[in-house]
Structure formats: structure tokens, C-alpha cells
Scaffold this motif. Sequence first.
Motif, PDB file in Angstrom:
ATOM      1  N   ASP A 194     -21.186  -2.150  13.663  1.00 19.16           N
ATOM      2  CA  ASP A 194     -22.042  -0.976  13.831  1.00 19.16           C
ATOM      3  C   ASP A 194     -21.240   0.303  13.997  1.00 19.16           C
ATOM      4  O   ASP A 194     -21.805   1.364  14.261  1.00 19.16           O
ATOM      5  CB  ASP A 194     -22.988  -1.164  15.022  1.00 19.16           C
ATOM      6  N   ALA A 195     -19.923   0.236  13.822  1.00 19.77           N
ATOM      7  CA  ALA A 195     -19.096   1.442  13.856  1.00 19.77           C
ATOM      8  C   ALA A 195     -19.336   2.253  12.586  1.00 19.77           C
ATOM      9  O   ALA A 195     -19.578   1.692  11.514  1.00 19.77           O
ATOM     10  CB  ALA A 195     -17.615   1.081  13.986  1.00 19.77           C
ATOM     11  N   ALA A 196     -19.264   3.562  12.704  1.00 19.11           N
ATOM     12  CA  ALA A 196     -19.517   4.432  11.559  1.00 19.11           C
ATOM     13  C   ALA A 196     -18.438   4.264  10.493  1.00 19.11           C
ATOM     14  O   ALA A 196     -17.247   4.340  10.782  1.00 19.11           O
ATOM     15  CB  ALA A 196     -19.577   5.887  12.022  1.00 19.11           C
ATOM     16  N   ILE A 197     -18.868   4.011   9.253  1.00 16.08           N
ATOM     17  CA  ILE A 197     -17.973   3.961   8.103  1.00 16.08           C
ATOM     18  C   ILE A 197     -18.494   4.986   7.105  1.00 16.08           C
ATOM     19  O   ILE A 197     -19.633   4.901   6.651  1.00 16.08           O
ATOM     20  CB  ILE A 197     -17.937   2.559   7.467  1.00 16.08           C
ATOM     21  N   ASN A 198     -17.668   5.945   6.767  1.00 17.29           N
ATOM     22  CA  ASN A 198     -18.082   7.056   5.920  1.00 17.29           C
ATOM     23  C   ASN A 198     -17.218   7.127   4.670  1.00 17.29           C
ATOM     24  O   ASN A 198     -16.162   6.488   4.593  1.00 17.29           O
ATOM     25  CB  ASN A 198     -17.988   8.373   6.693  1.00 17.29           C
ATOM     26  N   PRO A 199     -17.647   7.907   3.663  1.00 13.73           N
ATOM     27  CA  PRO A 199     -16.831   8.079   2.468  1.00 13.73           C
ATOM     28  C   PRO A 199     -15.414   8.515   2.804  1.00 13.73           C
ATOM     29  O   PRO A 199     -15.207   9.490   3.510  1.00 13.73           O
ATOM     30  CB  PRO A 199     -17.583   9.165   1.696  1.00 13.73           C
TER      31      PRO A 199
END
Length: 503
Positions: free
Chosen positions: A272-277
Motif C-alpha cells: 500500500d506504499a505509494a508507487i508513482n511514475p
Amino acid sequence: MSIAVTNCCLSAISSTVKFRCSASSSRRLLATNSSVACVASKAFKHNRKHSKRGSPDDRTNNKDREAVSQKKSAGRAKDERSSPFHADAKSGNAKPFGAQRKDNKSFQFDLKEQPVGAGNLQGAAFLNAVVKVYCTHTAPDYSLPWQKQRQFTSTGSAFMIGNGKLLTNAHCVEYQTQVKVKRRGDDTKYVAKVLARGVDCDIALLAVESEQFWEGAEPLQLGHLPHLQEAVTVVGYPLGGDTISVTKGVVSRIEVTSYAHGSSDLLGIQIDAAINPGNSGGPAFNDRGECIGVAFQVYRSEEAENIGYVIPTTVVTHFLSDYERNQKYTGFPSLGVLLQKLENPALRECLKVPCSQGVLVRRVEPTSDANRVLKEGDVIVSFDNVKVGCEGTVPFRSNERIAFRFLISQKFAGDVAELGIIRNGESMQVQVVLNPRVHLVPYHVDGGQPSYLITAGLVFTPLSEPLIDDECEDSIGLKLLTKARYSSAKFKGEQIVILSQVN
């Protein structure tokens, strides 16, 4: 587009079933992209109307390459309309790849030391092993196979694993013409060479020859497969930022999942950790500073939030071991059969299966080794002495079960598997040689440039998924599309060849 179909021996292929799902959800590949031209490459599908693979999302702003894919049953799908996954990141005592450089010491994290927490993460030495990747792409034009599309650039993340090697995502360096990397706190970009690309597992191995780049570098240590609710930290360079980014979360789920870039089903870690472009290729750490995987895709849907995926170290180790053994990447093997669950008691009784276990063989690919020993109607009850449940699952760790495909993915190309089967009520043991699956309509073209033949003004080219993307499915024709998605190769080297242009 005028289309003619014929079979010829150009390359090895096989077929899979492709399914469609709602366009409201999508799986995205996360490698930040920016264009150097007004019009970006069509082959990177997430920027296009008919997106199917990791590609530039916007030509004027830095965004992550998007590709969408989901595989159901024996079928495999990879376009943004067919899967809710957008891609951007096994177990065992994995070690840094290859021998270490003499001037570098292997990074060993003492488990007795204080865990890396939020208070002391900023100064952690392992953060310096994470680098930013700059890639220039030139994708082929599948509609006009003798041409290339305009160049565009992208940024992603990578990390050091020792012996002058780096790991990143395959979609970060797809159709690359130049790859450069930059260390944290440095203003110099160094040229990197792509040694191997694993399309199905979305992993790429890079090498940097510059001695200056490796001064004071400490490679990361690959850790164990994490447990549920274990803390995880994702590190990378998202959204085109020049400074490192750190996001924290927990492990939400571990299961066989769809890989957007390769349209394959392999073990994945949901977090659930943020993964972004831009996080593509960046490592995910546990609270002891060990790398537990590679960030590579996210699940975006109106009905779900904060779902990211990490390639576990078991898959990474398999990729590295395959490269060491063969000096190239050969791919994950396949059994070459279409299976059906056996939950129905009446069906089990009809097949004379005495207990609630096993999966039914619905179809055997003619080009696979399984065609030599398996038949339609056989029931596979064990794989290397591991019992297969009636839902197509096998035991996994303690009190967990996982898809039967997980056992197959642990093997290497050319390995032999022993299957326990029931045929007409009789139990027997057979051996099958496992090899990577090839497709009647390939999802990726080897070498990056499609083959073609021009004669008397007619342009013939093999049918491939990128070509279907370029031409749009509606123009291909339902009969040809059905054959492409549901048919298997009858012999090694069979292809579907179409008339793509009339000049």
C-alpha cells in the motif's frame, strides 16, 4: 487495411486466450516519460488511444509509461482496456549478482543492528545504491515496418547489485537507443549498457563500465520474501524529480499476479506504499535495509486505492540465475497446457478422480513437450510430488495456498518436471520438459524490429500484438482476431502473415 492470412515458417509461436475487462480500471507501468518530439512513438501504447504496453503517457510533461495487461485462465491480455493494472516494481537467501568488485565491499546488514526506521532512514547507506535512469527510445512502426517512429525520452529508477551491474524494469529500457544513469548527489550521467531484458518478468540488467561511477558504491543485498503486514519502503525517482523519494507502507498480499508489461503471471507482492511514475525499477526495502523486490506497477480503479506491486526477490533471483547459466535471458518456462478446475463433484466422478484434488487438462499445445505425454482429459494431481488442489492451488508457506503456476515458474528452461496424473481412473507418473511458451501472435518482437516482405507493391508482415495495437482491433477483422487470440501453433515456426500495405 487489406488483410490476407497465410501460414509460414518464420518464428516459433503459440497462442493464448485474451480477455477484456472494464476500461475504468487499469494497470500502469511506471517509468516517467517526456518527449523530445511533438508527436511521440505510437509503439508505447499508454500514450495512445489504443494503449497496450508501457509507453509515454504525455509528450509535453514527464509522465510514466503506461501499459495495461491482465491474464485470465490460459489467456493473456496486455492492453489498457483489458486489464486494471498499470505498471511503473523470489524467496530465498539471495545474494548480490555475480562477484563483487575489488574496490567494493558487499553490503551486509547485521540483523542485530538497529532497524532502519523513519528517524534514521535519511542517512542510510543503502539509499546511495539507488540511481536515476535516463533512456532514449526509438520504437518501430509496425504498420510501416521499414520505418522507425520519433524518439522520446523517459526516466526511471535502478539499483546496484554488485559486479558493475544494475537492475531496473524492462519497460524502462524498451526500444532503447541510449541509456544513462546518475547516482544520488552526483551531477554526472554515465552511459549504461543493457545486458539482458526479461520481458515476461519486466526486469532488465544493466552494466556501467566507468570506474568513477562505482567509487564508494555498496551493492544491495537481496532479502527474503516478506510476510503479510511487514513494513516496506519504496525508494526511487518518481515524477521526474532529481532527488530521491521514499514512501512507506506494509505488505498487503503475496500471490501470483498479472505482469502488465510481459502479459505473464508470476509471483508478485502487493503493497500500500505509494508507487508513482518514475518509481519503475526502484528497490523496495524491509525494516532491516534488505531489498525485497523491485517496484514496477500499480492498480488504478474507481473501486480500489493504494495498490502497488513489487517484483519479489524470488523472481529477480530466477532472472539473474538464468542469465548466469546461459549468458542470456531465456525466460520462464511453461507446461504448455490449458487447465480447468475440478471443483464439481460430478465432473470428478465422471473422470474417476477418487479425491478432491487435481486439475483437468483441457488442451495441450502441439509444440510443447507435454503433447508427447499428456492428453485431453488427463487430471494432473501432483507436480514434483506436490499435490495440486481442485482449485488449481498448491501449499505455500504456512497456512497459505498459491496458484499452481507458481511451481512451474520456479523451474528453468529445459528442466524436467514429474507429473502425477489420472487417466481413465488409473494413476501414473510422467515426465515433461519445460520450455518457455511461444505464441502464434507474439506479444513482443525479438530484436525490436518487425520483419516484412515487399513484392510487387504488396507488403507482408507477421501479425503481432503491437501491429494489432497500431491498426486497431476493429480493422483486423473478427475472424483473424479470433484465430490470433484462441489458436495454438500446430508446428514450430508457424506464423500468421498478413497483407499490411498495398503500394
